[in-house]
Write an enzyme that holds these catalytic residues in place. Structure first.
Site, PDB file in Angstrom:
ATOM      1  N   ASP A  51      29.737 -17.731 -16.666  1.00 20.02           N
ATOM      2  CA  ASP A  51      29.348 -16.846 -15.563  1.00 20.02           C
ATOM      3  C   ASP A  51      27.941 -16.344 -15.862  1.00 20.02           C
ATOM      4  OD1 ASP A  51      31.347 -15.297 -13.313  1.00 20.02           O
ATOM      5  OD2 ASP A  51      29.367 -14.419 -13.637  1.00 20.02           O
ATOM      6  N   ASP A  85      23.061 -19.066 -15.639  1.00 18.19           N
ATOM      7  CA  ASP A  85      22.736 -19.061 -14.218  1.00 18.19           C
ATOM      8  C   ASP A  85      22.859 -20.499 -13.737  1.00 18.19           C
ATOM      9  OD1 ASP A  85      21.697 -19.013 -11.695  1.00 18.19           O
ATOM     10  OD2 ASP A  85      19.756 -18.166 -12.249  1.00 18.19           O
ATOM     11  N   ASN A 102      34.903 -23.085 -10.136  1.00 19.39           N
ATOM     12  CA  ASN A 102      35.324 -21.915  -9.368  1.00 19.39           C
ATOM     13  C   ASN A 102      34.176 -21.053  -8.857  1.00 19.39           C
ATOM     14  OD1 ASN A 102      37.370 -19.565  -8.740  1.00 19.39           O
ATOM     15  ND2 ASN A 102      35.826 -18.681 -10.090  1.00 19.39           N
ATOM     16  N   TYR A 122      27.718 -21.001   3.671  1.00 18.00           N
ATOM     17  CA  TYR A 122      28.985 -20.994   2.939  1.00 18.00           C
ATOM     18  C   TYR A 122      29.941 -22.050   3.492  1.00 18.00           C
ATOM     19  CZ  TYR A 122      33.274 -19.174   0.809  1.00 18.00           C
ATOM     20  OH  TYR A 122      34.441 -19.036   0.099  1.00 18.00           O
ATOM     21  N   LYS A 135      31.380 -25.435   1.520  1.00 18.38           N
ATOM     22  CA  LYS A 135      32.791 -25.661   1.231  1.00 18.38           C
ATOM     23  C   LYS A 135      33.301 -26.957   1.857  1.00 18.38           C
ATOM     24  CE  LYS A 135      33.318 -22.097  -1.379  1.00 18.38           C
ATOM     25  NZ  LYS A 135      33.546 -22.265  -2.837  1.00 18.38           N
ATOM     26  N   THR A 176      39.124 -10.303  -3.733  1.00 22.41           N
ATOM     27  CA  THR A 176      38.141 -10.576  -4.772  1.00 22.41           C
ATOM     28  C   THR A 176      36.879  -9.779  -4.474  1.00 22.41           C
ATOM     29  OG1 THR A 176      37.092 -12.426  -3.621  1.00 22.41           O
ATOM     30  CG2 THR A 176      39.023 -12.943  -4.984  1.00 22.41           C
TER      31      THR A 176
END
Length: 259
Positions: A44, A70, A97, A163, A167, A198
């Site tokens: 992360d 990053d 993820n 986005y 996806k 989340t």
């Protein structure tokens, strides 16, 4: 009596790398993997949060190695895979993820920047992590890759074109890799979360969440990150050997509900 199956449901000592593991579904996935005895590499960009997750996992006896990176840097995925390999051993599984969502209409002045950032994190990084991990994942004929997509990869919502496009791309990448590497025994599947509690949805007021869930999902609620992570971990099992190229909604019935 002879056991019916010889397929293993054990993750003990299998090495799995999870991106975006500092919070949410990534954190939950890392914890579940460690609980099952896997050696977990976590990646992360949020160093303090990632360190906290690593300490949580070690605190309950898990094996973990954290890499702060990053992943918009094209060199970062290969470097992260190499570091996890050096610390824990060759990878047996990869969970792509990490993700970002930026609400930006097409005509907004910031659209181009939002597009570039979103595609870099949500799609390009997944491809680069896959590319770096493939030599490990194909070595024994039982490698596992799970790419986190979204129900936005199965439909569309106004105002988040970067986005949604990314996806859809994740699903295409998943299917392509499943076909390309199926001969090696590597399975590649996509999980499509729906409304999940989340950081990405934290800005939505609770009452709005409740209204949306009751109107749009069969189960009439938002999910917790672990409910997605459980499906992800199931796809990483050695026994999950004949499911590949699948696109699995974990959405409380959002994609099946007409009204």
């Amino acid at each position: 009596m002879t056991r019916l199956t010889k397929l293993s449901r054990s993750l003990v000592d299998r090495v799995v790398l999870v991106t975006g593991a500092a919070s949410g579904m990534g954190r939950a996935t890392a914890h579940l993997l460690a609980d099952e005895g896997a050696k977990v590499g976590i990646v992360d960009r949020s160093g303090d949060a990632l360190k906290a997750v690593a300490e949580e996992i070690r605190g309950v006896g898990g094996t973990v190695h954290a890499v702060v990176a990053d992943i918009t840097d094209p060199e970062a995925p290969a470097a992260a895979v190499a570091e996890v390999r050096a610390a824990l051993g060759p990878l047996d599984g990869l969970v792509n993820n990490a993700g970002v969502s930026i609400h930006v209409p097409l005509e907004d002045p910031g659209f181009a920047e939002a597009w570039a950032t979103t595609l870099a994190v949500n799609l390009t990084a997944q491809a680069l992590f896959a590319r770096a991990a493939i030599p490990d994942l194909v070595r024994h004929g039982d490698g596992r890759m799970v790419n986190i997509a979204s129900t936005e990869g199965l439909g569309a919502t106004a105002g988040i074109a970067p986005y949604t496009s990314s996806k859809h791309g994740v699903i295409g990448l998943t299917r392509s890799l499943a076909v390309e590497y199926g001969r090696t025994g590597l399975t590649v599947n996509a999980v499509c979360p729906g409304p999940i509690r989340t950081a990405m949805t934290a800005g939505i007021p609770d009452d709005a969440k409740e209204v949306f869930a009751r109107r749009r999902t069969a189960l009439r609620r938002y999910a917790e990150p672990e409910e997605v992570a459980q499906i992800t971990v199931s796809l990483l099992l050695p026994a999950a050997s004949y499911i590949t190229g699948a696109v699995i909604p974990v959405d409380g019935g959002l994609t099946i509900r007409n009204a």
